[in-house]
Motif scaffolding. Structure first.
Motif, PDB file in Angstrom:
ATOM      1  N   LYS A  33       0.947  -1.281  -0.056  1.00 37.89           N
ATOM      2  CA  LYS A  33      -0.124   0.084  -0.066  1.00 37.89           C
ATOM      3  C   LYS A  33       0.752   1.479  -0.050  1.00 37.89           C
ATOM      4  N   LEU A  34       2.064   1.129   0.500  1.00 35.88           N
ATOM      5  CA  LEU A  34       2.856   2.628   0.836  1.00 35.88           C
ATOM      6  C   LEU A  34       3.557   2.639  -0.529  1.00 35.88           C
ATOM      7  N   VAL A  35       3.949   1.866  -1.280  1.00 35.33           N
ATOM      8  CA  VAL A  35       4.572   1.922  -2.597  1.00 35.33           C
ATOM      9  C   VAL A  35       3.286   2.455  -3.574  1.00 35.33           C
ATOM     10  N   ASP A  36       2.197   1.947  -3.579  1.00 33.35           N
ATOM     11  CA  ASP A  36       1.009   2.371  -4.344  1.00 33.35           C
ATOM     12  C   ASP A  36       0.720   3.786  -4.019  1.00 33.35           C
ATOM     13  N   ASP A  37       0.558   4.045  -2.904  1.00 35.98           N
ATOM     14  CA  ASP A  37       0.346   5.502  -2.422  1.00 35.98           C
ATOM     15  C   ASP A  37       1.228   6.382  -3.024  1.00 35.98           C
ATOM     16  N   VAL A  38       2.621   6.065  -3.027  1.00 37.66           N
ATOM     17  CA  VAL A  38       3.710   7.004  -3.294  1.00 37.66           C
ATOM     18  C   VAL A  38       3.580   7.059  -4.710  1.00 37.66           C
ATOM     19  N   LEU A  39       3.580   5.948  -5.272  1.00 40.68           N
ATOM     20  CA  LEU A  39       3.405   6.075  -7.005  1.00 40.68           C
ATOM     21  C   LEU A  39       2.159   6.788  -7.244  1.00 40.68           C
ATOM     22  N   ALA A  40       0.935   6.851  -6.517  1.00 39.73           N
ATOM     23  CA  ALA A  40      -0.143   7.788  -6.850  1.00 39.73           C
ATOM     24  C   ALA A  40       0.307   9.082  -6.721  1.00 39.73           C
ATOM     25  N   MET A  41       1.275   9.607  -5.726  1.00 44.24           N
ATOM     26  CA  MET A  41       1.458  10.914  -5.564  1.00 44.24           C
ATOM     27  C   MET A  41       2.484  11.300  -6.674  1.00 44.24           C
ATOM     28  N   ARG A  42       3.165  10.408  -7.339  1.00 47.19           N
ATOM     29  CA  ARG A  42       4.477  10.834  -8.188  1.00 47.19           C
ATOM     30  C   ARG A  42       3.972  12.005  -9.250  1.00 47.19           C
ATOM     31  N   PRO A  43       3.001  11.923  -9.738  1.00 44.14           N
ATOM     32  CA  PRO A  43       2.564  13.167 -10.669  1.00 44.14           C
ATOM     33  C   PRO A  43       2.698  14.403  -9.870  1.00 44.14           C
ATOM     34  N   ARG A  44       2.288  14.337  -8.963  1.00 48.58           N
ATOM     35  CA  ARG A  44       2.205  15.873  -8.056  1.00 48.58           C
ATOM     36  C   ARG A  44       3.736  16.185  -7.605  1.00 48.58           C
ATOM     37  N   LEU A  45       4.595  15.114  -7.402  1.00 52.38           N
ATOM     38  CA  LEU A  45       6.011  15.385  -6.856  1.00 52.38           C
ATOM     39  C   LEU A  45       7.123  15.939  -8.204  1.00 52.38           C
ATOM     40  N   THR A  46       6.367  15.654  -9.490  1.00 52.16           N
ATOM     41  CA  THR A  46       7.210  15.919 -10.481  1.00 52.16           C
ATOM     42  C   THR A  46       7.672  17.496 -10.360  1.00 52.16           C
ATOM     43  N   ASN A  47       8.964  17.556 -10.578  1.00 52.44           N
ATOM     44  CA  ASN A  47       9.954  19.102 -10.487  1.00 52.44           C
ATOM     45  C   ASN A  47       9.472  19.921  -8.737  1.00 52.44           C
ATOM     46  N   ALA A  48       9.524  18.906  -8.043  1.00 52.05           N
ATOM     47  CA  ALA A  48       9.096  19.430  -6.534  1.00 52.05           C
ATOM     48  C   ALA A  48      10.421  19.190  -5.850  1.00 52.05           C
ATOM     49  N   VAL A  49      10.400  19.866  -4.432  1.00 49.12           N
ATOM     50  CA  VAL A  49      11.252  19.503  -3.507  1.00 49.12           C
ATOM     51  C   VAL A  49      10.460  18.694  -2.531  1.00 49.12           C
ATOM     52  N   VAL A  50      10.959  17.501  -2.103  1.00 45.03           N
ATOM     53  CA  VAL A  50      10.173  16.647  -1.137  1.00 45.03           C
ATOM     54  C   VAL A  50      11.120  16.504   0.184  1.00 45.03           C
ATOM     55  N   VAL A  51      10.626  17.104   1.213  1.00 40.49           N
ATOM     56  CA  VAL A  51      11.260  16.711   2.512  1.00 40.49           C
ATOM     57  C   VAL A  51      10.311  15.614   3.254  1.00 40.49           C
ATOM     58  N   SER A  52      11.345  14.781   3.772  1.00 41.17           N
ATOM     59  CA  SER A  52      10.516  13.489   4.286  1.00 41.17           C
ATOM     60  C   SER A  52      11.410  12.873   5.252  1.00 41.17           C
ATOM     61  N   ASP A  53      10.647  11.957   6.123  1.00 39.33           N
ATOM     62  CA  ASP A  53      11.253  11.121   7.093  1.00 39.33           C
ATOM     63  C   ASP A  53      11.403   9.820   6.524  1.00 39.33           C
ATOM     64  N   ILE A  54      10.816   9.464   5.250  1.00 37.67           N
ATOM     65  CA  ILE A  54      11.025   8.208   4.616  1.00 37.67           C
ATOM     66  C   ILE A  54      12.478   8.353   4.102  1.00 37.67           C
ATOM     67  N   SER A  55      12.974   7.014   3.931  1.00 34.83           N
ATOM     68  CA  SER A  55      14.255   6.999   3.568  1.00 34.83           C
ATOM     69  C   SER A  55      14.349   7.657   2.223  1.00 34.83           C
ATOM     70  N   LEU A  56      15.312   8.520   1.845  1.00 34.04           N
ATOM     71  CA  LEU A  56      15.558   8.995   0.614  1.00 34.04           C
ATOM     72  C   LEU A  56      16.079   8.185  -0.414  1.00 34.04           C
ATOM     73  N   GLN A  57      16.929   7.266  -0.138  1.00 34.78           N
ATOM     74  CA  GLN A  57      17.086   6.228  -1.038  1.00 34.78           C
ATOM     75  C   GLN A  57      15.820   5.497  -1.796  1.00 34.78           C
ATOM     76  N   TRP A  58      15.097   5.270  -0.844  1.00 32.26           N
ATOM     77  CA  TRP A  58      13.736   4.554  -1.020  1.00 32.26           C
ATOM     78  C   TRP A  58      13.007   5.427  -2.263  1.00 32.26           C
ATOM     79  N   LEU A  59      12.684   6.614  -1.582  1.00 32.41           N
ATOM     80  CA  LEU A  59      11.796   7.541  -2.266  1.00 32.41           C
ATOM     81  C   LEU A  59      12.383   7.762  -3.745  1.00 32.41           C
ATOM     82  N   GLU A  60      13.909   7.906  -3.648  1.00 32.42           N
ATOM     83  CA  GLU A  60      14.253   8.157  -5.032  1.00 32.42           C
ATOM     84  C   GLU A  60      14.229   6.841  -6.192  1.00 32.42           C
ATOM     85  N   LEU A  61      14.066   5.603  -5.508  1.00 32.92           N
ATOM     86  CA  LEU A  61      13.778   4.534  -6.112  1.00 32.92           C
ATOM     87  C   LEU A  61      12.141   4.187  -6.693  1.00 32.92           C
TER      88      LEU A  61
END
Length: 176
Positions: A33-61
């Motif tokens: 579900k977490l992967v699905d939720d992040v993938l659903a948000m991905r279009p909004r995150l295009t050309n954005a700066v994302v501050v997160s407590d989630i692993s930056l390596q995981w988010l980059e992937l």
């Protein structure tokens, strides 16, 4: 005797087929579900700066590319499975003299980095959205830590809830 050898060969061949089949069946990726939720948000995150407590390596992937830049929320050792632990280890190495590259952090040691906050504010002024993506805290202690960090962030930014579900929340940060 020949029959016994043939029977044994058939049993071994059958065992190999069964074992191979079970390994292939287990190798299929489970839905997350977490992967699905992040993938659903991905279009909004295009050309954005994302501050997160989630692993930056995981988010980059999962959500990287297309001009998305990631900034760590803090360098604390998170309590959840995909919290950013790597930054904690990198900052620990840096304190011992290591000079390798380290991704930026908005709240090193829990205190707002004013230089990083200014960079985020400049990105927002240029029209590049700045988001805060947080996992739902798994413990009361982590909840209190995030609450304290929100108070630090609120010194320089307002935040608007964009998306929220039981696993994570996405907030738009706007400089005051």
């Amino acid at each position: 005797m020949v029959f016994a050898v043939i029977a044994l060969d058939v049993v071994v061949a059958s065992a190999i087929v069964v074992e191979t089949g079970s390994r292939v069946a287990v190798a299929r990726a489970r839905q997350s579900k977490l992967v699905d939720d992040v993938l659903a948000m991905r279009p909004r995150l295009t050309n954005a700066v994302v501050v997160s407590d989630i692993s930056l390596q995981w988010l980059e992937l999962i959500a990287g590319g297309e001009g998305t830049e990631f900034v760590g929320l803090n360098n604390l050792f998170g309590a959840q499975s995909v919290n950013e632990k790597h930054l904690h280890w990198l900052y620990d190495k840096k304190s011992k003299g290591w000079s390798g590259p380290i991704p930026p952090i908005l709240l090193p040691n829990g205190k707002l980095d004013l230089a990083e906050a200014r960079k985020l504010a400049e990105e927002d002024k240029k029209g590049r959205p700045v988001y805060l993506l947080l996992l739902e805290p798994a413990s009361y202690e982590w909840f209190n830590e995030l609450k304290r960090e929100f108070a630090e962030i609120d010194r320089q930014f307002s935040h608007e809830k964009i998306a929220y579900d039981p696993e994570m929340g996405l907030f738009r940060l706007k400089p005051h």
